[in-house]
Design a protein around this motif. Structure first.
Motif, PDB file in Angstrom:
ATOM      1  N   VAL A 156     -34.397 -66.523  25.960  1.00  0.00           N
ATOM      2  CA  VAL A 156     -33.492 -65.403  25.655  1.00  0.00           C
ATOM      3  C   VAL A 156     -32.088 -65.861  25.283  1.00  0.00           C
ATOM      4  CG1 VAL A 156     -34.785 -63.823  27.116  1.00  0.00           C
ATOM      5  CG2 VAL A 156     -32.862 -65.078  28.103  1.00  0.00           C
ATOM      6  N   ALA A 157     -31.667 -67.021  25.778  1.00  0.00           N
ATOM      7  CA  ALA A 157     -30.329 -67.526  25.470  1.00  0.00           C
ATOM      8  C   ALA A 157     -30.423 -68.390  24.218  1.00  0.00           C
ATOM      9  CB  ALA A 157     -29.778 -68.322  26.646  1.00  0.00           C
ATOM     10  N   THR A 158     -30.223 -67.770  23.070  1.00  0.00           N
ATOM     11  CA  THR A 158     -30.533 -68.406  21.788  1.00  0.00           C
ATOM     12  C   THR A 158     -29.647 -69.612  21.483  1.00  0.00           C
ATOM     13  OG1 THR A 158     -29.105 -66.784  20.690  1.00  0.00           O
ATOM     14  CG2 THR A 158     -31.458 -66.281  20.806  1.00  0.00           C
ATOM     15  N   ASN A 159     -28.468 -69.697  22.108  1.00  0.00           N
ATOM     16  CA  ASN A 159     -27.571 -70.832  21.868  1.00  0.00           C
ATOM     17  C   ASN A 159     -27.743 -71.947  22.888  1.00  0.00           C
ATOM     18  OD1 ASN A 159     -26.315 -69.604  19.627  1.00  0.00           O
ATOM     19  ND2 ASN A 159     -24.943 -68.435  20.976  1.00  0.00           N
ATOM     20  N   ALA A 160     -28.649 -71.758  23.826  1.00  0.00           N
ATOM     21  CA  ALA A 160     -28.826 -72.742  24.901  1.00  0.00           C
ATOM     22  C   ALA A 160     -29.715 -73.893  24.444  1.00  0.00           C
ATOM     23  CB  ALA A 160     -29.440 -72.075  26.118  1.00  0.00           C
ATOM     24  N   THR A 161     -29.417 -75.069  24.954  1.00  0.00           N
ATOM     25  CA  THR A 161     -30.243 -76.242  24.684  1.00  0.00           C
ATOM     26  C   THR A 161     -30.927 -76.677  25.977  1.00  0.00           C
ATOM     27  OG1 THR A 161     -28.340 -77.687  25.116  1.00  0.00           O
ATOM     28  CG2 THR A 161     -28.755 -77.042  22.819  1.00  0.00           C
ATOM     29  N   GLN A 162     -32.076 -77.290  25.823  1.00  0.00           N
ATOM     30  CA  GLN A 162     -32.836 -77.797  26.954  1.00  0.00           C
ATOM     31  C   GLN A 162     -32.365 -79.212  27.296  1.00  0.00           C
ATOM     32  OE1 GLN A 162     -34.301 -77.769  29.861  1.00  0.00           O
ATOM     33  NE2 GLN A 162     -35.898 -76.353  29.101  1.00  0.00           N
ATOM     34  N   ASN A 163     -32.504 -79.612  28.542  1.00  0.00           N
ATOM     35  CA  ASN A 163     -32.201 -80.988  28.919  1.00  0.00           C
ATOM     36  C   ASN A 163     -33.153 -81.942  28.214  1.00  0.00           C
ATOM     37  OD1 ASN A 163     -29.958 -80.783  30.619  1.00  0.00           O
ATOM     38  ND2 ASN A 163     -31.218 -80.214  32.388  1.00  0.00           N
ATOM     39  N   PRO A 164     -32.698 -83.137  27.862  1.00  0.00           N
ATOM     40  CA  PRO A 164     -33.565 -84.106  27.178  1.00  0.00           C
ATOM     41  C   PRO A 164     -34.818 -84.408  27.992  1.00  0.00           C
ATOM     42  CG  PRO A 164     -31.283 -84.826  27.125  1.00  0.00           C
ATOM     43  CD  PRO A 164     -31.334 -83.650  28.049  1.00  0.00           C
ATOM     44  N   GLY A 165     -35.912 -84.632  27.289  1.00  0.00           N
ATOM     45  CA  GLY A 165     -37.159 -85.035  27.923  1.00  0.00           C
ATOM     46  C   GLY A 165     -38.100 -83.895  28.245  1.00  0.00           C
TER      47      GLY A 165
END
Length: 516
Positions: A506-515
């Motif tokens: 839902v948070a379109t500007n959010a990035t996931q942690n690497p890996g």
């Protein structure tokens, strides 16, 4: 004790108030909470503040899974169980957490709901007419918010920095803030709450018995010192800790076991704790049931054998001759209803008498005076000398009848660093310190790889079970995609937990942690 019941009666009222906003509470965590029109006077803001304390229980109920289970203090009791909860615990134990992990998501959501509660209070703090009460309430929620963000930034790295209530659209458009920015807010909140050393913040130094458990200026200074220590700002940390040591009135209790006695809660060693109340009020502690041996009869209701002490931790206590702390922290055997002696260890630190399942009295201690001493030891070792660090370590050791360490025992800074690390492990086992300690001192990889490669499970029906022992993690190798020919390895990206997939969606500007 009666005063504690009065305090929790207010908490129950606060929970009732927040239940009127149930539609919001069940939504994604970065969202609106409540209507500002409710908060119109001193009493209502105080109730809302107490609800912020209440929200901390949802966090502490889960935090041990994300910290102790991910350290060398603990492992899963049944290594190959297909039970859904134990499968997810095994993922945490092995650092193979998925983005849909239920308990990881539960912790994240509880954290942001608690932060939102704090933001609601800060947004409405202007309605408080009593100036002293206004300062106190603002200081309390700033302390709580800083504590939550401190855990979030260590567990997840960059997180969403939410310091005011947001609309759904605003929440969904947020980006993760840098670790540096998150720490700046943490420090700012704690400085405002507790003040710097020698200065006055918003919080009082103490409360009367009716309000024991509320955050004090000393709690804010101690937490701020731990933040500075984590950031290697040693001078600032030392100044605060020295102030706490010299002026707060906190001290080590004479007996280690008395620190955790439910009849001695909020004693002079405890600087801050998350409070629980037994008796069927919905405020009880779950840890006795979570940690007691499965199929045992040591607690009321079911028990689950979560957070099982590792063989390495048992050996660490035994090698040190640390009988006093070991006997409080764990039992290495138990007797079932049939009279059979079972050689399966379990955490006993949170055992107490109670009638209903998940309804124990035990508070969860967050900050206590022994931590002040051992943080000072760490700082002296990093900035001064082994000799300057030793008195703080020895004060903690002597309390449990262990001999003092001499300079000849720890001739180098590295030797002393390892001695402090060991002392912290034995002193704070199963209080959610170990993972953060290893992360802070850059020791997580070395310690956990040794844990993966050396941890054994012994025969559970014989005191001489070591003859039938087997390498514990060899039985779960299929879960470890990074298993190498030389054994288990741990990559730096695995230190951080994944941002829950429900948030990324839902948070379109959010990035996931690497890996992940």
């Amino acid at each position: 004790m009666m005063k504690k019941y009065i305090n929790f009666a207010l908490m129950l009222l606060a929970i009732w108030v927040f239940s009127s906003c149930e539609d919001y509470l069940d939504m994604d965590p970065i969202d609106q909470l409540g209507e500002g029109s409710f908060y119109s006077n001193d009493e209502e803001l105080e109730m809302a503040t107490i609800a912020c304390y209440s929200s901390l229980r949802s966090l502490s109920n889960e935090e041990w899974r994300l910290t102790e289970v991910r350290s060398d203090n603990a492992r899963l009791y049944i290594k190959n169980t297909g039970d859904a909860v134990n499968v997810r615990l095994r993922q945490l134990d092995n650092f193979t957490v998925e983005t849909t992990h239920a308990e990881n998501q539960a912790y994240w959501e509880a954290a942001y709901k608690a932060i939102n509660n704090c933001n609601v209070v800060l947004e409405n703090i202007g309605v408080v007419s009593d100036a002293n009460l206004k300062n106190q309430l603002e200081g309390e929620v700033r302390f709580i918010r800083a504590y939550i963000y401190f855990n979030l930034v260590r567990l997840y790295g960059p997180v969403f920095l939410v310091t005011e209530r947001l609309s759904i659209d605003e929440g969904n458009n947020l980006s993760r803030s840098s670790v540096q920015d998150v720490y700046e807010v943490i420090k700012s909140d704690l400085v405002m709450a507790g003040g710097e050393s020698g200065s006055t913040g918003l919080l009082p130094d103490s409360y009367d018995d009716a309000d024991l458990g509320r955050a004090t200026s000393w709690a804010a200074k101690t937490l701020l010192a731990k933040v500075y220590l984590t950031l290697e700002e040693y001078s600032s940390a030392k100044t605060l800790l020295t102030d706490v040591k010299d002026n707060s009135g906190y001290a080590l209790l004479g007996e280690y076991e008395d620190v955790f006695d439910v009849n001695n809660e909020m004693n002079e060693e405890i600087i801050f704790a998350i409070r629980y109340l037994s008796g069927g009020y919905g405020q009880g502690s779950p840890f006795a049931n979570y940690f007691a041996p499965r199929d045992g009869s040591l607690v009321s209701g079911r028990s689950y054998s979560y957070n099982t002490p590792s063989n390495d931790l048992i050996e660490a206590y035994d090698a040190e001759g640390d009988v006093i702390r070991k006997d409080v922290v764990m039992y290495d055997r138990w007797v079932d209803d049939s009279g059979n002696e079972n050689f399966v260890p379990f955490v006993s630190k949170y055992l107490s008498e109670f009638e209903n399942e998940l309804d124990a009295e035990n508070d969860w201690i967050v900050l206590r005076y022994a931590d002040v001493l051992l943080m000072l030891a760490e700082i002296e070792n990093e900035t001064s000398s082994v000799a300057d660090a030793l008195p703080y370590v020895n004060e903690v050791r002597n309390r449990v009848d262990l001999d003092s360490i001499e300079v000849l025992d720890v001739p180098t800074q590295w030797d002393m660093k390892l001695a402090i690390e060991k002392e912290r492990r034995l002193e704070f086992a199963f209080e959610n310190h170990r993972f953060y300690d290893l992360l802070r001192t850059n020791r997580l990889t070395a310690v956990m790889e040794a844990h993966f490669n050396d941890e054994i499970i012994i025969n559970t029906i014989s005191e001489e079970g070591a003859v039938d022992s087997e390498l514990y993690y060899a039985g779960v190798a299929s879960d470890m995609s990074y298993l190498s020919e030389d054994g288990r390895t741990l990559q730096e990206w695995q230190f951080l937990l994944p941002i829950p997939n429900s948030v990324i969606t839902v948070a379109t500007n959010a990035t996931q942690n690497p890996g992940y």
